[in-house]
Design an enzyme around this catalytic site. Structure first.
Site, PDB file in Angstrom:
ATOM      1  N   GLY A  85       0.794  -1.334  -0.039  1.00  0.00           N
ATOM      2  CA  GLY A  85       0.090   0.120   0.251  1.00  0.00           C
ATOM      3  C   GLY A  85       0.725   1.359  -0.097  1.00  0.00           C
ATOM      4  O   GLY A  85       1.910   1.312   0.263  1.00  0.00           O
ATOM      5  N   SER A 123      -7.079   1.501   3.769  1.00  0.00           N
ATOM      6  CA  SER A 123      -7.478   0.077   3.187  1.00  0.00           C
ATOM      7  C   SER A 123      -7.067  -0.895   4.023  1.00  0.00           C
ATOM      8  O   SER A 123      -7.688  -1.943   4.111  1.00  0.00           O
ATOM      9  CB  SER A 123      -6.892   0.055   1.992  1.00  0.00           C
ATOM     10  N   HIS A 159       2.709   1.699  -8.126  1.00  0.00           N
ATOM     11  CA  HIS A 159       2.251   1.419  -9.433  1.00  0.00           C
ATOM     12  C   HIS A 159       3.346   1.584 -10.510  1.00  0.00           C
ATOM     13  O   HIS A 159       2.905   1.527 -11.769  1.00  0.00           O
ATOM     14  CB  HIS A 159       1.162   2.482  -9.799  1.00  0.00           C
ATOM     15  N   ASP A 212      -4.857  -0.217 -10.312  1.00  0.00           N
ATOM     16  CA  ASP A 212      -4.519   0.801 -10.980  1.00  0.00           C
ATOM     17  C   ASP A 212      -3.569   0.718 -12.144  1.00  0.00           C
ATOM     18  O   ASP A 212      -2.461   1.071 -12.438  1.00  0.00           O
ATOM     19  CB  ASP A 212      -3.846   1.707 -10.321  1.00  0.00           C
TER      20      ASP A 212
END
Length: 381
Positions: A200, A206, A267, A293
């Site tokens: 994360g 989350s 990402h 993503d």
């Protein structure tokens, strides 16, 4: 002999025991210590669920053998819930339940575990006209909301993933619309003793959501740096780079294998691919590896490309290669081929807008026979 301290793991284990075995196990670990662990879990979840506008103390009166154990759970008012040992003289809300049943209600196998639960509202009430200022009505409304919040949090699966996402403030519903898709794939894991690894980069929202969703799971949160996040029950945090193979290998050795891996990290395309190559071999058969993503696969600043759409250096291009590997038995080749690890163990791919679910399992189905694959033209036309 030094007594064994109660932990979340030990409470999860005894939640599976039948009553005649659970009672001596709770007695050995200490009923008060067990109650505090269970109610800490309940308190964390009340902060996510709708609650009273003002702070309300909820008296938990837990039975164990011939004794009563008192804890006060204070909820509402927009702040975090608190749990303290003690018994109030005149609480507006009282929840009574056998301790061993409360453990099963929170951590046990799927089912209804409320046979001994009793909820009492002591907030003052009166006939019409007896409360001209509305003060008593507000007090009673807050008590009702507190009783609802606390009893829901002490019951299995009180909220769906969308409600948990909204309550924790994660962007998985609102900015993205992932929760319905996640529930479609994660429902079979929800009541299991699963190990979940989340990569994360957010503020821990989350992490809280997943801990509440996987009510019997153990969550490991991997972040690039220590953000001094408040770690919820059954969760741990580790810090390091998601493209550091040595670091990931140590994490797997200490905490793996995993049932679910969720990559919502940097990402950066190369980071995503490195993490997958290191972690996927340590995902249990039947598990899921999720990459969020996917749009970054098309962004040059993130190592992606909007022109070289099948480049294996991008996340989407890499996933396309996994799709070919899923069907490697069907490829026509000029010689022997040794299937790769992912060829053999990626058993399915579920792709949606901006998110991919990669299924772990055996991919051993045989391909079409040679007389079909080597035909000069399509047959039966």
């Amino acid at each position: 002999m030094t007594p064994v301290a109660a932990t979340s793991e030990s409470v999860l284990a005894l939640a599976m025991l039948p009553e005649h075995e659970a009672y001596p196990a709770v007695a050995a670990l200490g009923p008060a210590a067990i109650a505090e662990i269970v109610l800490a879990e309940v308190a964390a979840l009340t902060g996510v669920l709708p609650g009273p506008e003002e702070k309300v103390p909820v008296q938990f009166d837990l039975g164990f053998g011939g004794a009563r154990i008192g804890y006060v759970l204070t909820v509402g008012g927009g702040g975090a819930a608190t749990v303290e040992a003690g018994t109030l003289a005149e609480p507006d809300v009282v929840i009574r339940q056998d301790l061993t049943e409360l453990i099963r209600s929170v951590y046990g196998e799927a089912g209804t575990h409320v046979a001994t639960r009793e909820i009492t509202l002591n907030a003052p009430d009166g006939p019409p006209g007896s409360d001209p200022t509305g003060q008593l009505a507000r007090r009673r409304a807050n008590a009702v909301a507190a009783a609802r919040s606390a009893s829901r949090a002490a019951t299995q699966n009180p909220a769906g993933l969308t409600e948990l996402a909204i309550g924790t403030g994660t962007d998985k519903w609102g900015r993205h619309w992932y929760t319905a898709t996640y529930e479609r794939h994660f429902d079979r894991f929800r009541d299991g003793r699963v190990r979940v690894l989340e990569i994360g980069c957010d503020g821990g929202e989350s992490m809280r959501m997943w801990t509440h969703y996987f009510r019997r799971g153990e969550l490991l949160r991997l972040d690039s740096k220590d953000k001094a996040l408040i770690t919820p029950p059954r969760a741990r945090s580790v810090f390091g780079a998601q493209d550091d193979v040595g670091f990931l290998t140590r994490i797997v050795a200490e905490h793996g294998p995993f049932d679910v891996v969720i990559d919502d990290g940097s990402h950066v395309n190369s980071h995503v691919i490195t993490s997958f190559g290191t972690l996927f071999p340590h995902l249990r058969a039947g598990g899921l590896y999720v990459i969020e993503d996917l749009g970054a696969s098309y962004w040059p600043g993130w190592g992606g490309s909007s022109t070289e759409l099948s480049s294996p250096a991008t996340t989407v291009g890499f996933i396309k290669e996994l799709l070919d590997g899923l069907n490697h038995q069907q490829l026509v080749r000029d010689g022997a081929y040794e299937p790769s690890l992912t060829d053999r163990t990626v058993s399915g791919l579920s792709l949606y807008h901006n998110i991919a679910f990669i299924h772990k399992g055996l991919n051993s189905e045989r391909g079409a026979p040679a007389w079909v694959t080597h035909a000069k033209s399509a047959l039966f036309l």
